[in-house]
Design a protein around this motif. Structure first.
Motif, PDB file in Angstrom:
ATOM      1  N   VAL A  67       0.852  -1.187   0.000  1.00 18.27           N
ATOM      2  CA  VAL A  67       0.000   0.000   0.000  1.00 18.27           C
ATOM      3  C   VAL A  67       0.890   1.239   0.000  1.00 18.27           C
ATOM      4  CG1 VAL A  67      -1.861   1.261   1.146  1.00 18.27           C
ATOM      5  CG2 VAL A  67      -1.751  -1.235   1.351  1.00 18.27           C
ATOM      6  N   ILE A  68       0.721   2.086  -1.006  1.00 16.52           N
ATOM      7  CA  ILE A  68       1.407   3.376  -1.011  1.00 16.52           C
ATOM      8  C   ILE A  68       0.571   4.366  -0.198  1.00 16.52           C
ATOM      9  CG2 ILE A  68       2.241   5.289  -2.429  1.00 16.52           C
ATOM     10  CD1 ILE A  68       2.614   3.373  -4.707  1.00 16.52           C
ATOM     11  N   LEU A  76      -9.619   3.088   3.544  1.00 17.32           N
ATOM     12  CA  LEU A  76      -9.927   2.353   2.320  1.00 17.32           C
ATOM     13  C   LEU A  76      -9.584   0.876   2.478  1.00 17.32           C
ATOM     14  CD1 LEU A  76     -10.800   2.272  -0.641  1.00 17.32           C
ATOM     15  CD2 LEU A  76      -8.455   2.898  -1.256  1.00 17.32           C
ATOM     16  N   VAL A  77      -8.418   0.593   3.041  1.00 17.06           N
ATOM     17  CA  VAL A  77      -8.019  -0.801   3.282  1.00 17.06           C
ATOM     18  C   VAL A  77      -9.038  -1.485   4.194  1.00 17.06           C
ATOM     19  CG1 VAL A  77      -6.297  -2.262   4.420  1.00 17.06           C
ATOM     20  CG2 VAL A  77      -5.560  -0.450   2.865  1.00 17.06           C
ATOM     21  N   GLU A  78      -9.499  -0.773   5.204  1.00 17.40           N
ATOM     22  CA  GLU A  78     -10.465  -1.349   6.143  1.00 17.40           C
ATOM     23  C   GLU A  78     -11.772  -1.724   5.450  1.00 17.40           C
ATOM     24  OE1 GLU A  78     -11.199   0.979   9.626  1.00 17.40           O
ATOM     25  OE2 GLU A  78      -9.510   0.066  10.690  1.00 17.40           O
ATOM     26  N   ALA A 112       0.785  -7.733  -5.042  1.00 14.13           N
ATOM     27  CA  ALA A 112      -0.036  -6.702  -5.683  1.00 14.13           C
ATOM     28  C   ALA A 112       0.217  -5.388  -4.967  1.00 14.13           C
ATOM     29  CB  ALA A 112      -1.513  -7.068  -5.640  1.00 14.13           C
ATOM     30  N   LEU A 113      -0.248  -4.298  -5.570  1.00 13.18           N
ATOM     31  CA  LEU A 113      -0.031  -2.970  -4.999  1.00 13.18           C
ATOM     32  C   LEU A 113      -1.329  -2.183  -5.055  1.00 13.18           C
ATOM     33  CD1 LEU A 113       2.229  -0.952  -3.977  1.00 13.18           C
ATOM     34  CD2 LEU A 113       2.261  -0.078  -6.323  1.00 13.18           C
ATOM     35  N   LEU A 114      -1.697  -1.562  -3.937  1.00  5.36           N
ATOM     36  CA  LEU A 114      -2.847  -0.660  -3.901  1.00  5.36           C
ATOM     37  C   LEU A 114      -2.330   0.773  -3.957  1.00  5.36           C
ATOM     38  CD1 LEU A 114      -5.888  -0.059  -3.502  1.00  5.36           C
ATOM     39  CD2 LEU A 114      -5.464  -0.091  -1.021  1.00  5.36           C
ATOM     40  N   VAL A 115      -2.752   1.485  -4.992  1.00  4.82           N
ATOM     41  CA  VAL A 115      -2.363   2.885  -5.142  1.00  4.82           C
ATOM     42  C   VAL A 115      -3.626   3.703  -5.396  1.00  4.82           C
ATOM     43  CG1 VAL A 115      -1.840   2.493  -7.577  1.00  4.82           C
ATOM     44  CG2 VAL A 115      -0.936   4.513  -6.469  1.00  4.82           C
TER      45      VAL A 115
END
Length: 218
Positions: A67-68, A76-78, A112-115
């Protein structure tokens, strides 16, 4: 007052250090805020590296997601974790600095990456540079198909269809419109400010909008 991030700007606003702020709709204490205008939207992208076969949220089971901007994207992650029951799926989220993204993928610490970013050429170019194509293989995107359900509960977010080819035109990425989430950035004013002052400011924005659109399409 340059605070560096939307979180710090909101803290300055909430403490009374600032009368107005550019604030992200899901970050910090905005109880004293009234929206003047929407400045832009940031779109949530779940990115997988070239060659990855992951294409859905189910494919994240047992994986780690980088996560950036972890502090900014905590809420948002929650909401994503709750909607998809990612705790049971043993999906971990790890906060990453920009310099740590490539090493984290190379060492397989994350899959994976969350941006969360505005969809402008500046940020799209940065994203493409993070995940350079390998031959005919290019980065992939995982849709957040339950975006509508999330937005109905967490009102700071909106369901959004990212248009086909937004990230890359040939081959198109995504290869079809992709469902995800977006969050607005507002110019907010303290509710204690005089209505006429804020009204005049809003009118000035609206009057300048046409000129601004030509120079800053975003």
């Amino acid at each position: 007052i340059d605070k560096g991030t939307a979180l710090e700007a909101t803290k300055a606003f909430a403490s009374g250090e600032a009368d107005l702020a550019v604030a992200r709709g899901d970050v910090g204490d905005l109880s004293a805020a009234r929206a003047v205008v929407i400045i832009t939207h940031a779109v949530a992208l779940l990115v997988v590296p070239p060659g990855s076969t992951m294409a859905s949220m189910d494919d994240l089971k047992g994986k780690a997601v980088g996560v950036i901007g972890g502090d900014l994207n905590h809420q948002l992650v929650e909401v994503i974790t709750k909607e998809y029951d990612l705790v049971r799926a043993k999906v971990q989220f790890k906060n990453l600095a920009l310099k740590d993204i490539q090493p984290a993928f190379q060492s397989k610490q994350v899959s994976a990456l969350l941006v969360v970013m505005p969809i402008s050429e500046k940020y799209l170019s940065m994203l493409r540079e993070m995940f350079p194509a390998k031959g005919k293989q290019a980065l992939g995107l995982i849709p957040i198909e339950s975006a509508g359900a999330i937005a109905a509960i967490a009102r700071a977010y909106e369901s959004y269809d990212l248009p086909k080819g937004t990230v890359r035109g040939s081959p198109p990425i995504p290869d079809d419109d992709l469902t995800t989430l977006r969050v607005p950035f507002y110019l907010v004013a303290n509710k204690k400010l005089d209505d006429d002052v804020v009204g005049n400011l809003t009118k000035a924005f609206m009057d300048a909008r046409r000129d601004l659109l030509g120079e800053y399409p975003l």
